[in-house]
Write a protein that holds these residues in place. Structure first.
Motif, PDB file in Angstrom:
ATOM      1  N   PRO A 152     -67.601 -24.116  66.063  1.00 14.44           N
ATOM      2  CA  PRO A 152     -68.474 -23.093  65.475  1.00 14.44           C
ATOM      3  C   PRO A 152     -69.113 -22.183  66.523  1.00 14.44           C
ATOM      4  O   PRO A 152     -69.314 -20.983  66.273  1.00 14.44           O
ATOM      5  CB  PRO A 152     -69.543 -23.923  64.741  1.00 14.44           C
ATOM      6  CG  PRO A 152     -68.882 -25.216  64.448  1.00 14.44           C
ATOM      7  CD  PRO A 152     -67.991 -25.470  65.628  1.00 14.44           C
ATOM      8  N   GLY A 156     -68.565 -18.334  66.380  1.00 15.72           N
ATOM      9  CA  GLY A 156     -69.787 -17.541  66.299  1.00 15.72           C
ATOM     10  C   GLY A 156     -69.900 -16.569  67.455  1.00 15.72           C
ATOM     11  O   GLY A 156     -70.386 -15.444  67.298  1.00 15.72           O
ATOM     12  N   SER A 159     -67.624 -13.666  66.791  1.00 12.81           N
ATOM     13  CA  SER A 159     -68.214 -12.833  65.739  1.00 12.81           C
ATOM     14  C   SER A 159     -69.318 -11.944  66.326  1.00 12.81           C
ATOM     15  O   SER A 159     -69.536 -10.828  65.853  1.00 12.81           O
ATOM     16  CB  SER A 159     -68.767 -13.710  64.612  1.00 12.81           C
ATOM     17  OG  SER A 159     -69.931 -14.408  65.017  1.00 12.81           O
ATOM     18  N   TYR A 160     -70.004 -12.456  67.349  1.00  9.96           N
ATOM     19  CA  TYR A 160     -71.049 -11.673  68.025  1.00  9.96           C
ATOM     20  C   TYR A 160     -70.461 -10.371  68.562  1.00  9.96           C
ATOM     21  O   TYR A 160     -71.014  -9.288  68.349  1.00  9.96           O
ATOM     22  CB  TYR A 160     -71.641 -12.506  69.160  1.00  9.96           C
ATOM     23  CG  TYR A 160     -72.791 -11.865  69.893  1.00  9.96           C
ATOM     24  CD1 TYR A 160     -74.112 -12.206  69.592  1.00  9.96           C
ATOM     25  CD2 TYR A 160     -72.578 -10.925  70.899  1.00  9.96           C
ATOM     26  CE1 TYR A 160     -75.180 -11.628  70.264  1.00  9.96           C
ATOM     27  CE2 TYR A 160     -73.631 -10.340  71.576  1.00  9.96           C
ATOM     28  CZ  TYR A 160     -74.924 -10.701  71.251  1.00  9.96           C
ATOM     29  OH  TYR A 160     -75.971 -10.109  71.932  1.00  9.96           O
ATOM     30  N   ILE A 176     -77.296 -12.942  62.819  1.00  5.13           N
ATOM     31  CA  ILE A 176     -76.072 -13.200  62.060  1.00  5.13           C
ATOM     32  C   ILE A 176     -75.127 -14.125  62.823  1.00  5.13           C
ATOM     33  O   ILE A 176     -74.579 -15.075  62.254  1.00  5.13           O
ATOM     34  CB  ILE A 176     -75.348 -11.870  61.727  1.00  5.13           C
ATOM     35  CG1 ILE A 176     -76.232 -11.008  60.826  1.00  5.13           C
ATOM     36  CG2 ILE A 176     -74.013 -12.159  61.051  1.00  5.13           C
ATOM     37  CD1 ILE A 176     -76.640 -11.665  59.527  1.00  5.13           C
ATOM     38  N   ALA A 177     -74.928 -13.878  64.116  1.00  2.00           N
ATOM     39  CA  ALA A 177     -74.034 -14.727  64.919  1.00  2.00           C
ATOM     40  C   ALA A 177     -74.566 -16.156  64.979  1.00  2.00           C
ATOM     41  O   ALA A 177     -73.801 -17.120  64.864  1.00  2.00           O
ATOM     42  CB  ALA A 177     -73.871 -14.147  66.322  1.00  2.00           C
ATOM     43  N   ILE A 180     -73.952 -17.820  61.673  1.00  2.00           N
ATOM     44  CA  ILE A 180     -72.533 -18.168  61.510  1.00  2.00           C
ATOM     45  C   ILE A 180     -72.252 -19.526  62.139  1.00  2.00           C
ATOM     46  O   ILE A 180     -71.570 -20.379  61.552  1.00  2.00           O
ATOM     47  CB  ILE A 180     -71.627 -17.078  62.123  1.00  2.00           C
ATOM     48  CG1 ILE A 180     -71.651 -15.824  61.248  1.00  2.00           C
ATOM     49  CG2 ILE A 180     -70.191 -17.584  62.292  1.00  2.00           C
ATOM     50  CD1 ILE A 180     -70.926 -14.637  61.839  1.00  2.00           C
ATOM     51  N   MET A 184     -71.288 -22.660  59.732  1.00  2.00           N
ATOM     52  CA  MET A 184     -69.953 -23.244  59.917  1.00  2.00           C
ATOM     53  C   MET A 184     -70.034 -24.731  60.223  1.00  2.00           C
ATOM     54  O   MET A 184     -69.236 -25.518  59.724  1.00  2.00           O
ATOM     55  CB  MET A 184     -69.212 -22.512  61.041  1.00  2.00           C
ATOM     56  CG  MET A 184     -68.733 -21.129  60.664  1.00  2.00           C
ATOM     57  SD  MET A 184     -67.678 -20.433  61.947  1.00  2.00           S
ATOM     58  CE  MET A 184     -66.325 -21.590  61.934  1.00  2.00           C
TER      59      MET A 184
END
Length: 201
Positions: A152, A156, A159-160, A176-177, A180, A184
């Protein structure tokens, strides 16, 4: 300011997770404090050493020491209330890795490192405090078990950087990151998703 708040929240979460493990091992007051301390700053210390920050961040900002000591005392005083939380160790550990992942990534960005290295740095920041904690408590570190832990953080982290392409608000990306990573890991444990073992009987 927001970056420091996230870092301190991660410190609190990991310190409490360290206290819970130490209490389960029936350590004395000094042992509980040491485990809380290495859990909270172990990953960050490794991160700072790798990017050449000397002295490491917690040595130049006494706030972290106060936060760890305060978190340790509160966790011990209210241990019964904390134990009422279902899987409290898992909860605080998960929050810790989510927050520390984005802190480690941001440190890498400030050091102008490649995004992949930043993700690796974020993952190490998030995971290695727990590794040190488990080793000192004579446990196999979670990261080396089948349970999803570092994955995760890695996803994550990527995703950042993906969010950076579409969102200008850095604080929003942080949140948000981090979420995530947390979500997860919660889903993976809830659904019992794990990496395959290479062991053959």
């Amino acid at each position: 300011m927001f970056f420091q708040v996230v870092d301190i929240l991660g410190t609190v979460a990991f310190a409490i997770s360290g206290v819970l493990v130490a209490l389960e091992k029936r350590m004395d007051a000094f042992g509980v404090l040491i485990i809380a301390f290495v859990t909270a700053v172990g990953g960050g210390t490794l991160r700072d050493m790798m990017v050449g920050i000397h002295p490491v961040s917690w040595m130049t900002n006494i706030t972290y020491v106060y936060v760890i000591i305060s978190s340790t005392v509160l966790a011990v005083v209210f241990k019964k209330q904390i134990y009422y939380l279902r899987k409290s160790l898992f909860l605080f550990d998960t929050i810790g890795i989510g927050l520390y992942t984005v802190v480690g990534i941001e440190t890498g960005i400030v050091a102008e490192l490649h995004p992949i290295i930043c993700v690796a740095l974020g993952t190490m920041t998030a995971c290695f405090g727990g590794v040190i904690r488990d080793i000192l408590c004579n446990e196999i570190p979670i990261i080396f078990r089948k349970e999803i832990y570092a994955t995760p953080c890695i996803l994550g982290g990527f995703s950042y950087f993906l969010l950076r392409e579409f969102v200008a608000d850095t604080n929003f990306i942080f949140v948000i990151a981090g979420l995530i990573v947390i979500i997860m890991r919660l889903i993976a444990v809830r659904l019992k998703i794990s990496l395959p073992s290479l062991y053959k009987s």
